[in-house]
Write a protein that holds these residues in place. Structure first.
Motif, PDB file in Angstrom:
ATOM      1  N   SER A  86      11.973 -36.841  36.996  1.00  0.00           N
ATOM      2  CA  SER A  86      12.783 -35.656  36.715  1.00  0.00           C
ATOM      3  C   SER A  86      13.657 -35.916  35.500  1.00  0.00           C
ATOM      4  N   ARG A  87      13.768 -34.925  34.643  1.00  0.00           N
ATOM      5  CA  ARG A  87      14.561 -35.040  33.412  1.00  0.00           C
ATOM      6  C   ARG A  87      15.507 -33.853  33.330  1.00  0.00           C
ATOM      7  N   TYR A  88      16.787 -34.132  33.106  1.00  0.00           N
ATOM      8  CA  TYR A  88      17.791 -33.079  33.063  1.00  0.00           C
ATOM      9  C   TYR A  88      17.630 -32.228  31.806  1.00  0.00           C
ATOM     10  N   LEU A  89      17.695 -30.901  31.980  1.00  0.00           N
ATOM     11  CA  LEU A  89      17.550 -29.971  30.864  1.00  0.00           C
ATOM     12  C   LEU A  89      18.856 -29.289  30.483  1.00  0.00           C
ATOM     13  N   GLY A  90      19.716 -29.032  31.468  1.00  0.00           N
ATOM     14  CA  GLY A  90      20.970 -28.350  31.185  1.00  0.00           C
ATOM     15  C   GLY A  90      21.389 -27.464  32.329  1.00  0.00           C
ATOM     16  N   GLU A  91      22.617 -26.939  32.241  1.00  0.00           N
ATOM     17  CA  GLU A  91      23.096 -26.009  33.265  1.00  0.00           C
ATOM     18  C   GLU A  91      22.338 -24.692  33.123  1.00  0.00           C
ATOM     19  N   ASP A  92      22.056 -24.072  34.259  1.00  0.00           N
ATOM     20  CA  ASP A  92      21.281 -22.837  34.283  1.00  0.00           C
ATOM     21  C   ASP A  92      22.064 -21.699  33.624  1.00  0.00           C
ATOM     22  N   LYS A  93      21.624 -21.306  32.436  1.00  0.00           N
ATOM     23  CA  LYS A  93      22.215 -20.177  31.714  1.00  0.00           C
ATOM     24  C   LYS A  93      21.094 -19.305  31.174  1.00  0.00           C
ATOM     25  N   PRO A  94      21.345 -17.995  31.009  1.00  0.00           N
ATOM     26  CA  PRO A  94      20.271 -17.078  30.581  1.00  0.00           C
ATOM     27  C   PRO A  94      19.569 -17.509  29.296  1.00  0.00           C
ATOM     28  N   GLU A  95      20.338 -18.016  28.314  1.00  0.00           N
ATOM     29  CA  GLU A  95      19.734 -18.402  27.038  1.00  0.00           C
ATOM     30  C   GLU A  95      18.758 -19.559  27.214  1.00  0.00           C
ATOM     31  N   LEU A  96      19.147 -20.558  28.033  1.00  0.00           N
ATOM     32  CA  LEU A  96      18.264 -21.701  28.269  1.00  0.00           C
ATOM     33  C   LEU A  96      17.042 -21.269  29.062  1.00  0.00           C
ATOM     34  N   ARG A  97      17.222 -20.448  30.081  1.00  0.00           N
ATOM     35  CA  ARG A  97      16.096 -19.947  30.882  1.00  0.00           C
ATOM     36  C   ARG A  97      15.074 -19.243  30.000  1.00  0.00           C
ATOM     37  N   ALA A  98      15.575 -18.368  29.138  1.00  0.00           N
ATOM     38  CA  ALA A  98      14.676 -17.591  28.283  1.00  0.00           C
ATOM     39  C   ALA A  98      13.858 -18.500  27.382  1.00  0.00           C
ATOM     40  N   ARG A  99      14.506 -19.514  26.833  1.00  0.00           N
ATOM     41  CA  ARG A  99      13.780 -20.442  25.958  1.00  0.00           C
ATOM     42  C   ARG A  99      12.733 -21.240  26.737  1.00  0.00           C
ATOM     43  N   LEU A 100      13.102 -21.724  27.907  1.00  0.00           N
ATOM     44  CA  LEU A 100      12.165 -22.524  28.697  1.00  0.00           C
ATOM     45  C   LEU A 100      10.957 -21.706  29.144  1.00  0.00           C
ATOM     46  N   GLU A 101      11.182 -20.416  29.407  1.00  0.00           N
ATOM     47  CA  GLU A 101      10.070 -19.549  29.815  1.00  0.00           C
ATOM     48  C   GLU A 101       9.069 -19.336  28.680  1.00  0.00           C
ATOM     49  N   HIS A 102       9.530 -19.521  27.448  1.00  0.00           N
ATOM     50  CA  HIS A 102       8.654 -19.343  26.287  1.00  0.00           C
ATOM     51  C   HIS A 102       8.334 -20.684  25.617  1.00  0.00           C
ATOM     52  N   ALA A 103       8.404 -21.769  26.400  1.00  0.00           N
ATOM     53  CA  ALA A 103       8.216 -23.113  25.836  1.00  0.00           C
ATOM     54  C   ALA A 103       6.868 -23.276  25.155  1.00  0.00           C
ATOM     55  N   GLU A 104       5.803 -22.735  25.743  1.00  0.00           N
ATOM     56  CA  GLU A 104       4.469 -22.897  25.168  1.00  0.00           C
ATOM     57  C   GLU A 104       4.377 -22.214  23.810  1.00  0.00           C
ATOM     58  N   ALA A 105       4.901 -21.010  23.728  1.00  0.00           N
ATOM     59  CA  ALA A 105       4.878 -20.293  22.450  1.00  0.00           C
ATOM     60  C   ALA A 105       5.725 -21.027  21.412  1.00  0.00           C
ATOM     61  N   LEU A 106       6.869 -21.547  21.844  1.00  0.00           N
ATOM     62  CA  LEU A 106       7.743 -22.288  20.937  1.00  0.00           C
ATOM     63  C   LEU A 106       7.066 -23.565  20.446  1.00  0.00           C
ATOM     64  N   LYS A 107       6.291 -24.179  21.331  1.00  0.00           N
ATOM     65  CA  LYS A 107       5.584 -25.411  20.964  1.00  0.00           C
ATOM     66  C   LYS A 107       4.556 -25.131  19.869  1.00  0.00           C
ATOM     67  N   ALA A 108       3.891 -24.005  19.960  1.00  0.00           N
ATOM     68  CA  ALA A 108       2.867 -23.646  18.977  1.00  0.00           C
ATOM     69  C   ALA A 108       3.471 -23.357  17.602  1.00  0.00           C
ATOM     70  N   GLU A 109       4.758 -23.024  17.578  1.00  0.00           N
ATOM     71  CA  GLU A 109       5.425 -22.674  16.316  1.00  0.00           C
ATOM     72  C   GLU A 109       6.163 -23.859  15.697  1.00  0.00           C
ATOM     73  N   SER A 110       5.971 -25.055  16.246  1.00  0.00           N
ATOM     74  CA  SER A 110       6.780 -26.206  15.847  1.00  0.00           C
ATOM     75  C   SER A 110       6.677 -26.527  14.357  1.00  0.00           C
ATOM     76  N   GLU A 111       5.472 -26.517  13.804  1.00  0.00           N
ATOM     77  CA  GLU A 111       5.310 -26.880  12.391  1.00  0.00           C
ATOM     78  C   GLU A 111       6.026 -25.887  11.484  1.00  0.00           C
ATOM     79  N   THR A 112       5.860 -24.608  11.761  1.00  0.00           N
ATOM     80  CA  THR A 112       6.541 -23.579  10.970  1.00  0.00           C
ATOM     81  C   THR A 112       8.053 -23.700  11.115  1.00  0.00           C
ATOM     82  N   ARG A 113       8.495 -23.988  12.348  1.00  0.00           N
ATOM     83  CA  ARG A 113       9.934 -24.110  12.613  1.00  0.00           C
ATOM     84  C   ARG A 113      10.533 -25.288  11.832  1.00  0.00           C
ATOM     85  N   GLN A 114       9.821 -26.400  11.767  1.00  0.00           N
ATOM     86  CA  GLN A 114      10.313 -27.560  11.027  1.00  0.00           C
ATOM     87  C   GLN A 114      10.516 -27.224   9.553  1.00  0.00           C
ATOM     88  N   LYS A 115       9.598 -26.484   8.974  1.00  0.00           N
ATOM     89  CA  LYS A 115       9.733 -26.086   7.574  1.00  0.00           C
ATOM     90  C   LYS A 115      10.925 -25.158   7.387  1.00  0.00           C
TER      91      LYS A 115
END
Length: 339
Positions: free
Chosen positions: A56-85
């Motif tokens: 188990s790895r701690y992610l953070g206190e449960d807040k709407p902003e964190l929940r929303a990001r975690l729910e879209h983790a796969e999509a965010l992962k696919a955008e990693s290269e563009t995001r780095q630029k």
């Protein structure tokens, strides 16, 4: 006091850079999300298999902003290269706009601590190093001379949170510090190490934790270090915020809320007595004065809430704040106007 605002382009660039770093952190999710309830709060963890064990790895206190990001983790992962630029481009924009950057040694340490999980696990950067990062949060220009420092950095965390998280950094801070040529400085009365000194620069790194009475050294298990207890620190690091230190394409860290930082500076300035501490006290008051001037205009409700919170904590708190404000009539007037 003259307050110079950052350009609209700089403010937007900083907000975008912070958002992208938060997206990048959420994109690293590799397991399933689980909830753990403690003291009326919900904390989020990711659970995944490592070899033959479930981890188990701690992610953070449960807040709407964190929940929303975690729910879209796969999509965010696919955008990693563009995001780095995009992050590299935005960091370049901020430098061009005159944002104060983090020097190489400080940036290297913050990056190593961030990668190890120090900030994810409750560590909060405090002191002048944190103060300098409010240029992005508040959208104001800061004076280079006012921010001049020896390279000292202070990190703080709650002992109870550190115990309750049941998670640990990926690499202990002492190993990181040794690799950056910092040597441990043993305590006077015990052998618990809570501060390190860099051999070639005399810069110091210290770990701190709130005290409620005796200011003793306490363990922070999640961070793998000991920390010096300090009274009034609980007020400073409650409900911290995320910020980006401008090193490379940015480093995501955690700092106190600016309104709490400002009021806390009024308290600690009065605690400093004699000798070199008087210079530090003047710096404390200068930082409080600047932040209160900005917040009184842009975030008066948050400032009033922090001020009233501190005053409500007892006569000793009020005495220290009032003692500092006696030396700062304009700041006292600003606070009384919003109170």
């Amino acid at each position: 006091m003259e307050i110079v605002a950052q350009s609209r382009a700089a403010v937007v660039a900083y907000q975008d850079l912070l958002r992208l770093h938060l997206d990048e952190r959420a994109s690293r999710l590799i397991g399933t999300i689980e909830e753990r309830k403690r003291n009326g709060r919900i904390y989020l963890y990711e659970k995944f298999r490592l070899g033959t064990e479930m981890v188990s790895r701690y992610l953070g206190e449960d807040k709407p902003e964190l929940r929303a990001r975690l729910e879209h983790a796969e999509a965010l992962k696919a955008e990693s290269e563009t995001r780095q630029k995009q992050m590299t481009r935005l960091a370049r924009v901020l430098r061009a706009e005159g944002f104060i950057t983090t020097d190489r040694e400080t940036g290297s340490l913050l990056l190593a601590f961030s990668r190890a999980g120090v900030f994810r696990l409750g560590g909060t950067l405090v002191g002048t190093s944190a103060y300098s990062l409010y240029q992005g949060e508040l959208g104001v220009r800061m004076d280079y001379e006012e921010l001049a420092q020896t390279g000292d950095m202070d990190f703080a965390s709650f002992e109870r949170l550190s115990v309750a998280l049941e998670d640990q950094v990926d690499e202990n801070p002492d190993e990181i510090l040794k690799s950056l040529k910092f040597d441990p400085v043993p305590g006077v009365n015990d052998r618990q190490v809570w501060r390190w000194r860099q051999s070639h620069s005399e810069a110091m790194v210290e770990f701190l934790t709130p005290a409620f009475g005796d200011e003793t050294v306490k363990p922070l298990p999640a961070l793998g270090v000991s920390a010096q207890g300090l009274n009034y620190l609980n007020f400073l690091i409650a409900d911290p915020i995320q910020a980006v230190a401008l090193y490379r394409s940015g480093v995501l860290i955690q700092v106190p809320r600016p309104e709490r930082f400002a009021i806390h500076k009024l308290i600690v300035a009065d605690r400093r007595k004699g000798g070199p501490d008087q210079l530090k006290a003047r710096k404390d008051r200068a930082q409080a004065e600047f932040l209160i001037a900005v917040l009184a205009e842009d975030r008066p409700n948050e400032l009033a809430e922090a001020y009233e919170d501190a005053l409500s904590r007892g006569p000793r708190w009020r005495e220290r704040i009032e003692a500092s404000l006696k030396r700062m009539p304009e700041t006292a007037e600003r606070l009384s106007a919003i109170d």
